[in-house]
Design a protein around this motif. Structure first.
Motif, PDB file in Angstrom:
ATOM      1  N   GLY A 263      44.444  65.341  33.722  1.00  0.00           N
ATOM      2  CA  GLY A 263      45.277  65.230  35.061  1.00  0.00           C
ATOM      3  C   GLY A 263      44.349  64.470  36.135  1.00  0.00           C
ATOM      4  N   THR A 264      43.265  63.902  35.864  1.00  0.00           N
ATOM      5  CA  THR A 264      42.445  62.967  36.836  1.00  0.00           C
ATOM      6  C   THR A 264      43.403  61.667  37.027  1.00  0.00           C
ATOM      7  OG1 THR A 264      40.332  64.115  36.235  1.00  0.00           O
ATOM      8  CG2 THR A 264      40.226  62.020  37.272  1.00  0.00           C
ATOM      9  N   GLU A 265      43.188  61.221  38.372  1.00  0.00           N
ATOM     10  CA  GLU A 265      43.868  59.983  38.427  1.00  0.00           C
ATOM     11  C   GLU A 265      42.703  58.910  38.698  1.00  0.00           C
ATOM     12  OE1 GLU A 265      46.458  60.264  41.959  1.00  0.00           O
ATOM     13  OE2 GLU A 265      48.115  60.424  40.554  1.00  0.00           O
ATOM     14  N   ILE A 266      42.857  57.886  37.884  1.00  0.00           N
ATOM     15  CA  ILE A 266      41.523  56.878  37.682  1.00  0.00           C
ATOM     16  C   ILE A 266      42.316  55.670  38.427  1.00  0.00           C
ATOM     17  CG2 ILE A 266      40.181  55.513  36.385  1.00  0.00           C
ATOM     18  CD1 ILE A 266      39.344  58.357  36.601  1.00  0.00           C
ATOM     19  N   PHE A 267      41.749  55.139  39.472  1.00  0.00           N
ATOM     20  CA  PHE A 267      42.263  53.718  40.309  1.00  0.00           C
ATOM     21  C   PHE A 267      41.700  52.680  39.543  1.00  0.00           C
ATOM     22  CE2 PHE A 267      41.129  50.359  43.066  1.00  0.00           C
ATOM     23  CZ  PHE A 267      42.298  50.232  43.799  1.00  0.00           C
ATOM     24  N   TYR A 268      42.463  51.665  39.453  1.00  0.00           N
ATOM     25  CA  TYR A 268      42.122  50.424  38.569  1.00  0.00           C
ATOM     26  C   TYR A 268      42.480  49.315  39.379  1.00  0.00           C
ATOM     27  CZ  TYR A 268      46.382  50.194  36.128  1.00  0.00           C
ATOM     28  OH  TYR A 268      47.656  50.173  35.861  1.00  0.00           O
ATOM     29  N   LYS A 269      41.942  48.283  39.482  1.00  0.00           N
ATOM     30  CA  LYS A 269      42.402  46.676  39.672  1.00  0.00           C
ATOM     31  C   LYS A 269      42.396  45.857  38.086  1.00  0.00           C
ATOM     32  CE  LYS A 269      39.399  46.877  43.564  1.00  0.00           C
ATOM     33  NZ  LYS A 269      38.250  46.098  44.236  1.00  0.00           N
ATOM     34  N   ASP A 270      43.584  45.301  38.149  1.00  0.00           N
ATOM     35  CA  ASP A 270      43.950  44.412  36.967  1.00  0.00           C
ATOM     36  C   ASP A 270      44.508  43.122  37.391  1.00  0.00           C
ATOM     37  OD1 ASP A 270      44.810  43.309  34.609  1.00  0.00           O
ATOM     38  OD2 ASP A 270      46.041  44.896  34.086  1.00  0.00           O
ATOM     39  N   TRP A 271      43.537  42.208  37.809  1.00  0.00           N
ATOM     40  CA  TRP A 271      44.114  40.902  37.967  1.00  0.00           C
ATOM     41  C   TRP A 271      43.946  39.916  37.156  1.00  0.00           C
ATOM     42  CZ3 TRP A 271      40.279  41.300  42.942  1.00  0.00           C
ATOM     43  CH2 TRP A 271      40.598  42.413  43.465  1.00  0.00           C
ATOM     44  N   GLY A 272      44.911  38.843  37.419  1.00  0.00           N
ATOM     45  CA  GLY A 272      44.845  37.567  36.394  1.00  0.00           C
ATOM     46  C   GLY A 272      45.849  37.691  35.392  1.00  0.00           C
ATOM     47  N   PRO A 273      45.997  36.604  34.613  1.00  0.00           N
ATOM     48  CA  PRO A 273      46.807  36.389  33.316  1.00  0.00           C
ATOM     49  C   PRO A 273      46.437  37.515  32.266  1.00  0.00           C
ATOM     50  CG  PRO A 273      45.571  34.428  33.866  1.00  0.00           C
ATOM     51  CD  PRO A 273      44.884  35.344  34.492  1.00  0.00           C
ATOM     52  N   LYS A 274      47.662  38.259  31.977  1.00  0.00           N
ATOM     53  CA  LYS A 274      47.354  39.247  31.139  1.00  0.00           C
ATOM     54  C   LYS A 274      47.307  38.858  29.752  1.00  0.00           C
ATOM     55  CE  LYS A 274      48.176  42.505  34.424  1.00  0.00           C
ATOM     56  NZ  LYS A 274      47.819  41.386  35.485  1.00  0.00           N
TER      57      LYS A 274
ATOM     58  N   GLY B 166      38.701  33.160  39.410  1.00  0.00           N
ATOM     59  CA  GLY B 166      38.867  31.664  39.633  1.00  0.00           C
ATOM     60  C   GLY B 166      38.602  30.993  38.156  1.00  0.00           C
ATOM     61  N   GLU B 167      37.652  31.723  37.032  1.00  0.00           N
ATOM     62  CA  GLU B 167      37.656  31.035  35.842  1.00  0.00           C
ATOM     63  C   GLU B 167      38.610  31.136  34.906  1.00  0.00           C
ATOM     64  OE1 GLU B 167      34.893  29.153  34.973  1.00  0.00           O
ATOM     65  OE2 GLU B 167      34.192  29.173  36.886  1.00  0.00           O
ATOM     66  N   GLY B 168      39.686  31.886  35.191  1.00  0.00           N
ATOM     67  CA  GLY B 168      40.978  32.005  34.481  1.00  0.00           C
ATOM     68  C   GLY B 168      41.037  33.190  33.687  1.00  0.00           C
ATOM     69  N   TYR B 169      40.100  34.032  33.775  1.00  0.00           N
ATOM     70  CA  TYR B 169      39.938  35.508  33.058  1.00  0.00           C
ATOM     71  C   TYR B 169      41.007  36.465  33.689  1.00  0.00           C
ATOM     72  CZ  TYR B 169      35.844  33.674  30.721  1.00  0.00           C
ATOM     73  OH  TYR B 169      35.202  32.930  29.865  1.00  0.00           O
ATOM     74  N   ARG B 170      41.073  37.535  33.048  1.00  0.00           N
ATOM     75  CA  ARG B 170      41.836  38.753  33.230  1.00  0.00           C
ATOM     76  C   ARG B 170      40.704  39.654  33.768  1.00  0.00           C
ATOM     77  NH1 ARG B 170      45.390  43.183  29.734  1.00  0.00           N
ATOM     78  NH2 ARG B 170      46.055  44.324  31.426  1.00  0.00           N
ATOM     79  N   VAL B 171      40.437  40.167  34.923  1.00  0.00           N
ATOM     80  CA  VAL B 171      39.612  40.982  35.360  1.00  0.00           C
ATOM     81  C   VAL B 171      40.126  42.309  35.889  1.00  0.00           C
ATOM     82  CG1 VAL B 171      37.926  38.915  36.147  1.00  0.00           C
ATOM     83  CG2 VAL B 171      39.503  40.171  37.885  1.00  0.00           C
ATOM     84  N   ILE B 172      39.266  43.356  35.492  1.00  0.00           N
ATOM     85  CA  ILE B 172      39.505  44.849  35.494  1.00  0.00           C
ATOM     86  C   ILE B 172      38.405  45.510  36.106  1.00  0.00           C
ATOM     87  CG2 ILE B 172      40.445  46.884  34.249  1.00  0.00           C
ATOM     88  CD1 ILE B 172      41.557  44.129  32.278  1.00  0.00           C
ATOM     89  N   ALA B 173      38.523  46.346  37.169  1.00  0.00           N
ATOM     90  CA  ALA B 173      37.661  47.338  37.375  1.00  0.00           C
ATOM     91  C   ALA B 173      38.358  48.436  38.008  1.00  0.00           C
ATOM     92  CB  ALA B 173      36.884  46.614  38.678  1.00  0.00           C
ATOM     93  N   HIS B 174      37.498  49.632  37.773  1.00  0.00           N
ATOM     94  CA  HIS B 174      38.030  51.062  37.860  1.00  0.00           C
ATOM     95  C   HIS B 174      37.003  51.863  38.842  1.00  0.00           C
ATOM     96  CE1 HIS B 174      35.495  51.913  34.516  1.00  0.00           C
ATOM     97  NE2 HIS B 174      35.747  53.267  34.963  1.00  0.00           N
ATOM     98  N   ASP B 175      37.689  52.660  39.511  1.00  0.00           N
ATOM     99  CA  ASP B 175      36.726  53.807  40.246  1.00  0.00           C
ATOM    100  C   ASP B 175      36.531  54.748  39.197  1.00  0.00           C
ATOM    101  OD1 ASP B 175      37.116  51.747  42.475  1.00  0.00           O
ATOM    102  OD2 ASP B 175      38.227  53.537  43.568  1.00  0.00           O
ATOM    103  N   ARG B 176      35.108  55.196  38.936  1.00  0.00           N
ATOM    104  CA  ARG B 176      34.950  56.102  37.990  1.00  0.00           C
ATOM    105  C   ARG B 176      35.451  57.456  38.654  1.00  0.00           C
ATOM    106  NH1 ARG B 176      29.946  55.154  38.043  1.00  0.00           N
ATOM    107  NH2 ARG B 176      30.100  53.749  36.235  1.00  0.00           N
TER     108      ARG B 176
END
Length: 276
Positions: free
Chosen positions: A9-20, A47-57
């Motif tokens: 039931g924990t909510e994990i915040f994440y960012k998911d940017w760039g082409p999937k 900027g290098e064209g990657y899909r970047v993901i980062a989450h808050d533990r």
């Protein structure tokens, strides 16, 4: 805001940017911070064209301020759920400090095809605390002090860490950046004190030796030679001996928070490794 809800039931915040459709790079932050600590890397690799993901533990940043599950097995389980929810394949996982331990623990358990490479930056593996088996480690009293100060006055403690050893701002001649200090403090205070307290045990007492031995993908270790938080002699210099496909690069004079203070150097080396 984007969240996943884990099995407990924990909510994990994440960012998911760039082409999937692009190769994903997943960033794992240190204690007691959040995914915001990777701003310089997220922008660079986007900027290098990657899909970047980062989450808050869990317990950190915008994720649920959990009072349970604040240990490495659950941290890795959360990443397993995140990777499944976002259907991440052939990802590069990059972890700093505590996040490096999370990467090692996750990659050793990841489903086949999920992970292509891993990077540990100023990371805690193999194990930080001093013992008969790890005589070069830091005494338990050091981490007891971390816990005590976190529990009783973390606002001042976090300010002291950020303005001193974390970025090497306590070194003679250092270019002290107040905005960097304030941003570290901001990230830390956004999380939950109970989770931060528990996480000290997670990053200092978890033994990642078997994780490092099991990892079967290329791993890059980056470590500052003047790291005052995770001393290099008992971390990267030992960890490299345990990896099947490990490479190490060290940086004279660089501090623990070198991905921020020397982002241009670190980003270039990360890019070279990912492309290699």
């Amino acid at each position: 805001m984007p969240f996943i809800t884990t099995a407990d039931g924990t909510e994990i915040f994440y960012k998911d940017w760039g082409p999937k459709t692009a190769q994903p790079i997943v960033f794992h932050h240190g204690w007691p911070l959040s995914s915001d600590d990777w701003d310089a890397q997220l922008m660079f690799f986007l900027g290098e064209g990657y899909r970047v993901i980062a989450h808050d533990r869990r317990g950190h940043g915008r994720s649920t301020q959990t009072d349970t599950g604040n240990e490495m097995d659950t941290y890795a389980a959360d990443v397993i759920e995140l990777a499944a929810a976002l259907d991440l394949k052939d990802a590069v996982h990059i972890g700093h400090s505590t996040g490096g331990g999370e990467v090692a623990h996750y990659v050793a358990r990841a489903e086949a095809g999920r992970v292509a490479k891993a990077v540990l930056i100023g990371a805690v593996p193999p194990i930080m605390v001093k013992s008969e088996a790890n005589p070069g480690g830091l005494p338990l009293e050091v981490f007891d002090s971390f816990r005590s100060q976190t529990a009783t006055n973390r606002a001042q403690f976090f300010l002291d860490v950020a303005s001193g050893p974390f970025y090497g701002f306590n070194r003679e001649g250092a270019e002290v950046k107040q905005g960097v200090i304030d941003n570290w403090w901001r990230q830390g205070m956004a999380g939950g004190v109970k989770a931060h307290y528990d996480c000290v045990k997670a990053f200092s007492e978890t033994d990642f030796t078997e994780d490092l031995k099991q990892i079967d993908v290329p791993v890059l270790l980056l470590h500052g030679e003047d790291d005052q938080i995770v001393p290099i002699a008992d971390s990267a210099l030992l960890g490299i001996k345990l990896l099947k496909h490990g490479t190490i690069k060290t940086y004279p004079g660089f501090p623990h928070g070198m991905a921020t203070t020397h982002a241009d150097v670190i980003n270039a080396d990360l890019l070279a490794f990912i492309k290699s």
